[in-house]
Design an enzyme around this catalytic site. Structure first.
Site, PDB file in Angstrom:
ATOM      1  N   GLU A  75      -9.833  -0.946   5.176  1.00  0.00           N
ATOM      2  CA  GLU A  75     -10.361  -0.479   6.451  1.00  0.00           C
ATOM      3  C   GLU A  75     -11.693  -1.157   6.781  1.00  0.00           C
ATOM      4  O   GLU A  75     -12.391  -1.653   5.887  1.00  0.00           O
ATOM      5  CB  GLU A  75     -10.585   1.045   6.387  1.00  0.00           C
ATOM      6  CG  GLU A  75      -9.352   1.866   6.012  1.00  0.00           C
ATOM      7  CD  GLU A  75      -8.413   2.120   7.181  1.00  0.00           C
ATOM      8  OE1 GLU A  75      -8.624   1.519   8.259  1.00  0.00           O
ATOM      9  OE2 GLU A  75      -7.482   2.921   7.025  1.00  0.00           O
ATOM     10  N   ASN A  94      -7.377  -0.987  14.333  1.00  0.00           N
ATOM     11  CA  ASN A  94      -8.812  -1.194  14.077  1.00  0.00           C
ATOM     12  C   ASN A  94      -9.067  -2.459  13.250  1.00  0.00           C
ATOM     13  O   ASN A  94     -10.166  -2.671  12.753  1.00  0.00           O
ATOM     14  CB  ASN A  94      -9.414   0.024  13.371  1.00  0.00           C
ATOM     15  CG  ASN A  94      -8.811   0.255  11.987  1.00  0.00           C
ATOM     16  OD1 ASN A  94      -7.863  -0.415  11.586  1.00  0.00           O
ATOM     17  ND2 ASN A  94      -9.376   1.194  11.253  1.00  0.00           N
ATOM     18  N   HIS A 139      -7.431  -3.287  10.386  1.00  0.00           N
ATOM     19  CA  HIS A 139      -7.226  -3.176   8.939  1.00  0.00           C
ATOM     20  C   HIS A 139      -5.999  -3.960   8.482  1.00  0.00           C
ATOM     21  O   HIS A 139      -5.085  -4.242   9.260  1.00  0.00           O
ATOM     22  CB  HIS A 139      -7.129  -1.701   8.502  1.00  0.00           C
ATOM     23  CG  HIS A 139      -5.877  -0.998   8.941  1.00  0.00           C
ATOM     24  ND1 HIS A 139      -5.903   0.187   9.625  1.00  0.00           N
ATOM     25  CD2 HIS A 139      -4.568  -1.287   8.784  1.00  0.00           C
ATOM     26  CE1 HIS A 139      -4.670   0.596   9.863  1.00  0.00           C
ATOM     27  NE2 HIS A 139      -3.847  -0.287   9.352  1.00  0.00           N
ATOM     28  N   ASP A 174       0.838  -1.197   0.000  1.00  0.00           N
ATOM     29  CA  ASP A 174       0.000   0.000   0.000  1.00  0.00           C
ATOM     30  C   ASP A 174       0.872   1.246   0.000  1.00  0.00           C
ATOM     31  O   ASP A 174       2.101   1.169   0.083  1.00  0.00           O
ATOM     32  CB  ASP A 174      -0.962  -0.005   1.200  1.00  0.00           C
ATOM     33  CG  ASP A 174      -0.238  -0.165   2.537  1.00  0.00           C
ATOM     34  OD1 ASP A 174       1.013  -0.117   2.580  1.00  0.00           O
ATOM     35  OD2 ASP A 174      -0.919  -0.350   3.562  1.00  0.00           O
TER      36      ASP A 174
END
Length: 240
Positions: free
Chosen positions: A143, A136, A138, A67
């Site tokens: 996400e 979280n 991800h 990414d």
């Protein structure tokens, strides 16, 4: 998912590195997907040590970047590109013709995602994918959401991602993310998942419930036939 409980970060990095070196010895032109951030640094450092002893092992290694922060210069000191260049490509002597990478500030982000998918179709699938876990849940910039994207895409960054250590000292704040999708990740032949870092005890606990939900993207790894998951006991507040 094969769980490997480790006494700490150093053991986690060593065991994960050994697993990757085993793959590389079996397939010299292995296509490796590389995450950035603190979780995999120790693993990459171990690869560099191995390169010093056995450089021939890395002569065909291919790298694809998982990414990138969008809307920033590619040479931004805290970009994913700079990280991979400094931690992997330069010390392992991997040339550009064996590297697939998102541009961080493309004039056509959608077209950039199409280009990366075309590269994967031409040169993939990925053999081994290294992943860390976001606070979280991800993976890359996949996400938590009601639906997840399968292929390379433009990602809206969550508040947690925007508070990442890499963004705090950037001259230009990212406005979006560019990331491989969940299908790209799950089509990897093998996945190395590194569970380490402060503030992740709760999300790791949720992951270990083995419930698959797009609200916890990492939970989809339970569907993959070969995930080697290395757990740093320190991030769970205990020692082994």
């Amino acid at each position: 998912m094969n769980i490997h409980n480790c006494t700490g970060y150093e053991e986690m990095s060593q065991k994960a590195g050994n697993s990757l070196l085993y793959d590389l010895a079996r397939k010299p032109n292995l296509l490796l997907c590389t995450a950035t951030g603190n979780s995999p640094i120790g693993l990459y450092n171990n690869l560099v040590k191995s390169y010093a002893e056995s450089p021939h092992l890395f002569g065909g290694l291919r790298i694809i970047k998982l990414d990138e922060w969008g809307g920033i210069p590619l040479n931004e000191p805290n970009s994913c590109e700079t990280f991979i260049q400094q931690k992997i490509l330069e010390p392992l002597n991997v040339p550009n013709d064996r590297y697939i990478s998102f541009d961080s500030n493309p004039s056509n982000p959608e077209g950039e995602c199409i280009r990366i998918q075309s590269e994967i179709l031409d040169k993939g699938p990925m053999d081994t994918c290294i992943l860390g876990l976001g606070k979280n849940g991800h993976l890359g910039f996949n996400e938590p959401a009601s639906m997840l994207e399968p292929y390379p895409h433009i990602a809206k960054l969550s508040p947690e991602s925007l508070q990442h250590n890499m963004t705090r000292s950037m001259d230009h704040r990212p406005t979006y993310g560019l990331t491989l999708g969940m299908a790209n990740i799950l089509q990897s032949k093998k996945i190395i998942l590194l569970l380490t870092g402060s503030g992740k005890k709760e999300v790791i606990g949720e992951l270990m419930k083995k419930k698959v939900t797009p609200q916890l993207p990492a939970s989809f790894l339970w569907l993959h036939p070969q995930v080697e998951c290395y757990v740093d006991a320190g991030c769970m507040g205990k020692s082994l």
